[in-house]
Write a protein that holds these residues in place. Structure first.
Motif, PDB file in Angstrom:
ATOM      1  N   HIS A  16     -43.982  31.503  87.014  1.00  9.36           N
ATOM      2  CA  HIS A  16     -42.680  31.082  86.491  1.00  9.36           C
ATOM      3  C   HIS A  16     -42.853  29.926  85.515  1.00  9.36           C
ATOM      4  N   GLU A  17     -41.927  29.835  84.575  1.00  9.88           N
ATOM      5  CA  GLU A  17     -41.941  28.706  83.641  1.00  9.88           C
ATOM      6  C   GLU A  17     -41.174  27.563  84.275  1.00  9.88           C
ATOM      7  N   ILE A  18     -41.881  26.726  85.020  1.00 12.76           N
ATOM      8  CA  ILE A  18     -41.276  25.605  85.730  1.00 12.76           C
ATOM      9  C   ILE A  18     -41.423  24.362  84.866  1.00 12.76           C
ATOM     10  N   GLU A  19     -40.267  23.781  84.529  1.00 13.49           N
ATOM     11  CA  GLU A  19     -40.252  22.684  83.567  1.00 13.49           C
ATOM     12  C   GLU A  19     -40.168  21.302  84.210  1.00 13.49           C
ATOM     13  N   THR A  20     -39.575  21.214  85.405  1.00 13.63           N
ATOM     14  CA  THR A  20     -39.365  19.897  86.015  1.00 13.63           C
ATOM     15  C   THR A  20     -39.852  19.867  87.461  1.00 13.63           C
ATOM     16  N   GLN A  21     -40.032  18.651  87.966  1.00 14.75           N
ATOM     17  CA  GLN A  21     -40.394  18.478  89.373  1.00 14.75           C
ATOM     18  C   GLN A  21     -39.290  19.001  90.280  1.00 14.75           C
ATOM     19  N   GLU A  22     -38.050  18.780  89.883  1.00 13.04           N
ATOM     20  CA  GLU A  22     -36.919  19.244  90.681  1.00 13.04           C
ATOM     21  C   GLU A  22     -36.934  20.764  90.801  1.00 13.04           C
TER      22      GLU A  22
END
Length: 150
Positions: A16-22
């Motif tokens: 997945h394209e995970i952009e943030t820590q959240e």
């Protein structure tokens, strides 16, 4: 539990394209892991995750290859000593090397076990690598740069 969580994090950032820590914390919770922001932040540091551009002005986390886990000092030295430059043409990565070093540098890159690379051909001072997609070519270039900068 930590080892399992780290494995899940690697899987998530590759799929997945995970952009943030959240966003990463949310995905981990969906997968059944009870995590806090501090835990996710620590995991990112321990796994040495880096952010790379996605091509649409955004960034995403990725697991970059680090020498202490994947490459022997010999391969790192060969890569650093033989590497001259690299450029991409769509999903083809062309690496220029010192004369006579292309096969050795190609072996060093092969040792990185990059899933994005389909195969490579080495001549005297040039390596051509077939990469799955244009986006993957940018990822491979970033991973090679990260080893060169160590």
């Amino acid at each position: 539990m930590k080892k399992s969580r780290h494995q899940k994090i690697k899987e998530l950032v590759e799929c997945h394209e995970i952009e943030t820590q959240e966003e990463l914390a949310d995905r981990l919770r969906e997968a059944g892991y009870q995590v806090t922001q501090a835990t996710v932040s620590r995991d990112i540091r321990e796994l040495k995750l880096s952010k790379i551009p996605t091509g649409d002005g955004r960034q995403r986390y990725t697991v970059l290859i680090h020498s202490d886990h994947y490459l022997s000092d010999k391969y790192i030295r060969v890569l650093k000593d033989g590497f001259v430059s690299m450029d991409m043409a769509q999903n083809i990565l062309v690496v220029k090397t010192v004369s006579g070093m292309a096969m050795a540098v190609a072996a060093a890159v092969d040792a990185m076990k990059l899933k994005e690379i389909v195969g490579s051909i080495a001549g005297d001072d040039t390596i051509m690598m077939a990469v799955r997609t244009v986006e993957d070519t940018e990822i491979v270039m970033e991973k090679i740069r990260s080893v060169l900068e160590e």
